[in-house]
Design an enzyme around this catalytic site. Structure first.
Site, PDB file in Angstrom:
ATOM      1  N   LYS A   1      13.174  -0.444  -0.899  1.00 23.32           N
ATOM      2  CA  LYS A   1      11.750  -0.153  -0.735  1.00 23.32           C
ATOM      3  C   LYS A   1      11.529   1.282  -1.177  1.00 23.32           C
ATOM      4  O   LYS A   1      11.949   2.215  -0.504  1.00 23.32           O
ATOM      5  CB  LYS A   1      11.415  -0.324   0.749  1.00 23.32           C
ATOM      6  CG  LYS A   1       9.973  -0.272   1.088  1.00 23.32           C
ATOM      7  CD  LYS A   1       9.828  -0.734   2.543  1.00 23.32           C
ATOM      8  CE  LYS A   1       8.398  -0.811   2.960  1.00 23.32           C
ATOM      9  NZ  LYS A   1       8.233  -1.422   4.263  1.00 23.32           N
TER      10      LYS A   1
ATOM     11  N   ASP B   1       3.212  -3.962  14.332  1.00 21.92           N
ATOM     12  CA  ASP B   1       2.564  -4.801  13.316  1.00 21.92           C
ATOM     13  C   ASP B   1       3.219  -6.168  13.273  1.00 21.92           C
ATOM     14  O   ASP B   1       3.500  -6.704  12.199  1.00 21.92           O
ATOM     15  CB  ASP B   1       2.652  -4.105  11.950  1.00 21.92           C
ATOM     16  CG  ASP B   1       1.639  -4.676  10.956  1.00 21.92           C
ATOM     17  OD1 ASP B   1       1.820  -4.478   9.750  1.00 21.92           O
ATOM     18  OD2 ASP B   1       0.684  -5.336  11.410  1.00 21.92           O
TER      19      ASP B   1
ATOM     20  N   GLY C   1       0.808  -1.219   0.000  1.00 28.04           N
ATOM     21  CA  GLY C   1       0.000   0.000   0.000  1.00 28.04           C
ATOM     22  C   GLY C   1       0.834   1.259   0.000  1.00 28.04           C
ATOM     23  O   GLY C   1       0.441   2.271  -0.561  1.00 28.04           O
ATOM     24  N   MET C   2       1.985   1.190   0.634  1.00 27.99           N
ATOM     25  CA  MET C   2       2.782   2.405   0.776  1.00 27.99           C
ATOM     26  C   MET C   2       4.038   2.411  -0.066  1.00 27.99           C
ATOM     27  O   MET C   2       4.663   3.432  -0.250  1.00 27.99           O
ATOM     28  CB  MET C   2       3.212   2.570   2.237  1.00 27.99           C
ATOM     29  CG  MET C   2       2.152   3.093   3.143  1.00 27.99           C
ATOM     30  SD  MET C   2       1.648   4.762   2.714  1.00 27.99           S
ATOM     31  CE  MET C   2       3.191   5.622   2.742  1.00 27.99           C
TER      32      MET C   2
END
Lengths: 632, 242
Positions: A42, A136, A23-24
């Site tokens: 990333k 998370d 998503g990011m």
């Protein structure tokens, strides 16, 4: 957002292929052509690129994450916050996720589950020590390498923006199964949040099932809040009681009922490993005992057991025999003189009763004991479990200010006197100076390194050091060294590679030059004029000309300051001295005095494609935000 | 009947991933669509555009004046399911678009009556007689938690799970669409919006602004208000006045 496969970032990271689209960010596999290794890059979606707040938070968080250095955490090597591009370079981990492993295996063998969870907890403790909560933890974020090593990934970076990014429950569902009740409610999250998630992971490994399962993702979230999970042993009776207790404690709905830290949970796991038949004494009514620096769980359990099983204290009775003998004797003696002595006997009996009452009173006061003086003793070694102190109810408070060694009793209340048996003595125990590990900033650009160290509340000193192999402005090493344990607030010296080329230079021929000319010549050679040491000497040479200088004909290190000897234009007479009258500038033949040469100011580039140039000056005082935009 | 709509990237995001369309078929019939894209590497801009385009084209092509209310609903159903499949196919075909999706709220207004279909957390509101009513229920995790009494209204607002939606277009082959309908008398306003508006501006504030703004300016004013309050997300507003 473009697909970067085949492109090269900052001339360094050659993007090979897409690993994952999230998503990011999009995660790519790439080749780092400077360190010659495969890495994971990333690249953050440009969603928030222009937002100052986001960029600042991202910068700060990624700096904090970069400090995490632990064998069980996927390492962050580099972070770039350019104008056009923001990316994170991480360790490339070849393995599968714990999620994949669990679905392949079904249940995990107990020993293996313990092995995995131990590593996860170690990783978490390392992060928590640095104030970073993962938030998370789930098997999708836990990598398993072929040799059994665990690497936790995806700490914090870009997480804070997550709540603004729409996600489908199916993508989020992975998280929903592991989120703590406080996360579901949106309350404050801290280290204990991670503990909960670890508890769920352990539950899943041991039973092969999730504690809260439903087809409907939403129900799962609700269950986290309201339902009690099925006891692991009901699903798999082979799970030992102690282990079940560990899982359940980690999964308590109220954070205060859980393990308060990863280390605490590790301690219990260690106890369990030593004795798989262990049963912990956990009950979830209000437990007021502070949990930090607790004596080992074993100790506490033992202590608790003792207090619970101790029989009610009886006042100790003095031996009854003497009284009895005396009254018997009295009776025998009075036998002959029954009547007249009946009264006496009665009187004596009354006396006896009186004596008995006195004795009883006496015995009551012998229910009082002296308060032992425990200050200076070590709680664990000298007090806990000692029979001598069994008569007291010990309550622990922690003194964080004390400089004494951890575990030492620094104060007690009451300090002395007599108290009833079973009274409370409050012990104030030193928590010891906090120790921290020195972050690894080797190779970091010095101002980032400085910010990182300062963020850890260390004092920083910078020493320049000549080093040919290191890029100028980067940290060669620190003292104390990286990963060493030091007291909080200690001073760390960073040895920074100097900018200068360390090849010695020949001092140029300055003979006959003026001071200005000499200054230029020296600067050109990478040296400097030390005008504070200019000497004026008698000489037949023209006034103002250089007739000699330091290190004539020699080679010196760049940056060295050379002093020159200037002719006064006059041969020595009786009236004049060899040195010019004082060192004031007005009388000297040279025109302007200049200050010592300064090196150039740091140049900054906003273009992320250009490799960064580094600052050459010494420390800037309170500079937490390096000026540089792109850090290679 | 009047329709006006506007969209803004907001103050935090780089790209606007919302899409909206509206149109009029004749004097008594008009339609509007708002989509809020998500996911995928390109952030759902593609998803929301595909959905908005497909649904509007379908409405324009298929509408005929003999349509009853249930026919209109069927038309919306068909349009939205087609959009879903199209976005889904695109998402799985290109790894770079993996995971993209979009919400949708679409309305067809005929003879002062509106039929509304929605998937996700974009909303439809009715402003009438000085009141504001939310017509659609969000398909989101926090809404469900609230419905089940697990969250209070206050906990709804800044919940860090509020971004998790339970339905969207493009994320699976099938999709469950929810229908609502309402009368839209003269002067009433039907408001379609993405959550970029409602996370920043409360229902009361929307109503207040409505009372003090010319209809034609209403969406722009709402966007301005949302930006003032933070503008954390893209903001899209379409207003239809009966």
């Amino acid at each position: 957002m473009e697909n970067y496969v085949g492109k090269r970032l900052d001339g360094r990271y050659e993007i090979i292929e897409i690993i994952d689209v999230g998503g990011m960010a999009v995660v790519y596999k790439a080749f780092d052509n400077i360190d010659n290794r495969i890495v994971a890059v990333k690249i953050l979606k440009d969603e928030y690129l222009t937002n100052e707040e986001f960029r600042r938070r991202f910068k700060n968080e990624s700096k904090a994450i970069a400090v995490l250095s632990h064998p069980n955490i996927v390492k962050v090597f580099d972070v770039s916050y350019g104008d056009r591009l923001q990316y994170i370079v991480m360790e490339y981990v070849e393995g599968i996720t714990l999620k994949e492993y669990i679905s392949q295996q079904g249940t995990i063998e107990i020993r293996e589950a313990i092995y995995f969870v131990t590593q996860i907890l170690r990783a978490l403790q390392h992060a928590h020590d640095k104030g970073i909560v993962h938030r998370d933890i789930k098997p999708q974020n836990i990598m398993l390498i072929a040799d059994g090593t665990i690497k936790v990934t995806d700490f914090g970076i870009a997480r804070f923006a997550r709540s603004d990014t729409k996600t489908m429950t199916d993508s989020a569902i992975g998280s929903v199964h592991y989120i703590s009740p406080e996360q579901a409610k949106g309350s404050v999250m801290d280290a204990k949040t991670d503990i909960y998630s670890v508890g769920v992971v352990l539950y899943e490994m041991l039973t092969g099932k999730l504690p809260f399962q439903s087809e409907n993702a939403v129900s799962v979230a609700l269950m986290q809040l309201q339902s009690e999970p099925e006891k692991p042993r009901n699903i798999n009776p082979d799970i030992p009681v102690g282990l079940e207790q560990i899982v359940m404690r980690a999964m308590q709905k109220n954070p205060n009922d859980r393990y308060q830290s990863a280390s605490e949970m590790l301690m219990d796991i260690d106890e369990y490993k030593k004795n798989p038949n262990i049963k912990f004494d956990y009950s979830y009514y209000v437990d007021r005992q502070p949990t930090k620096y607790i004596p080992s769980a074993q100790e506490i359990a033992r202590e608790y057991q003792k207090q619970v099983s101790r029989p009610a204290q009886q006042p100790t009775q003095p031996p009854r025999a003497p009284r009895q003998n005396r009254s018997e004797q009295e009776q025998k003696a009075a036998a002959a003189r029954k009547r007249t002595l009946a009264v006496l006997a009665a009187l004596l009996a009354a006396l006896a009763i009186f004596a008995a009452v006195l004795v009883h009173l006496y015995s009551k006061s012998s229910n009082r004991v002296d308060v032992p003086y425990l200050v200076g003793k070590n709680l664990q070694a000298e007090v806990l479990g000692q029979e001598a102190y069994e008569d007291f109810e010990l309550v622990y408070e922690y003194d964080e200010e004390s400089k004494d060694e951890a575990g030492t009793i620094v104060r007690q209340e009451p300090e002395k006197g007599k108290v009833e048996k079973g009274s409370t003595i409050t012990l104030y125990i030193a928590t010891g100076e906090d120790e921290k590990r020195v972050p690894d900033v080797y190779g970091f650009e010095y101002s980032s390194a400085q910010s990182i160290l300062k963020a850890e509340n260390f004092e920083v000193r910078i020493e320049k050091e000549a080093n040919n192999d290191r890029e100028a402005g980067t940290v060669i090493r620190t003292s104390p060294a990286r990963d060493e344990k030091v007291a909080e607030g200690a001073t760390i010296t960073m040895y920074v590679a100097t900018a200068d080329d360390q090849e010695p230079v020949e001092v140029p021929d300055l003979m006959g030059m003026t001071i200005d000319e000499a200054k230029d010549a020296l600067e050109e050679a990478g040296l400097a004029l030390d005008s504070s040491r200019t000497e004026y000497r008698a000489s037949s040479q023209t006034r103002g000309q250089i007739i000699g200088y330091e290190s004539l004909g020699e080679s010196v290190l760049p940056g060295t300051k050379i002093a020159v000897y200037v002719s006064t234009g006059q041969l020595p007479t009786a009236a004049t001295t060899t040195t010019a009258p004082s060192t004031t500038t007005t009388t000297a033949p040279s025109t302007t005095e200049s200050t010592t040469v300064t090196t150039t100011a740091p140049s900054t580039t906003a273009d992320s494609d250009v490799t960064v140039s580094t600052s050459q000056t010494s420390t800037t005082a309170a500079d937490d935000e390096p000026v540089l935009d792109a850090e290679g | 009947m009047k329709t006006v709509g506007n969209s803004d990237v907001g103050r935090v995001r780089q790209n606007n991933e919302d899409a909206f369309r509206f149109g009029r078929i004749d004097d008594s019939v008009c339609w509007a669509v708002v989509c809020d894209g998500m996911g995928g590497a390109s952030g759902g801009q593609i998803a929301s555009t595909i959905a908005a385009d497909m649904v509007s084209k379908k409405i324009e092509k298929c509408y005929n004046k003999s349509m009853s209310e249930s026919s209109i609903e069927n038309m919306l159903l068909s349009a939205i399911t087609t959009a879903n499949v199209t976005v889904y196919d695109r998402a799985i075909a290109d790894e770079f678009l993996n995971g993209m999706g979009t919400t949708i709220v679409a309305a067809v207004i005929k003879n002062n009556h509106a039929n509304i279909a929605h998937v996700g957390d974009s909303r439809a509101y009715l402003l009438k007689d000085g009141t504001i009513t939310q017509l659609t229920k969000d398909h989101s995790l926090v809404q469900e938690m609230f419905d089940q009494g697990q969250l209070s209204r206050a906990e709804l607002k800044n919940n860090n799970l509020r971004n998790i939606i339970t339905r969207a277009l493009g994320v699976s082959e099938g999709v469950e669409i929810e229908f609502n309908n309402t009368d839209l008398k003269k002067g009433d306003v039907l408001l379609l919006c993405s959550d970029g508006l409602t996370v920043e501006v409360s229902d009361e504030e929307i109503l207040k602004l409505f009372g003090s703004t010319k209809f034609e300016q209403f969406p722009a004013k709402l966007i301005e208000q949302a930006n003032k309050a933070g503008g954390k997300d893209n903001i899209t507003v379409v207003a239809v006045q009966g």
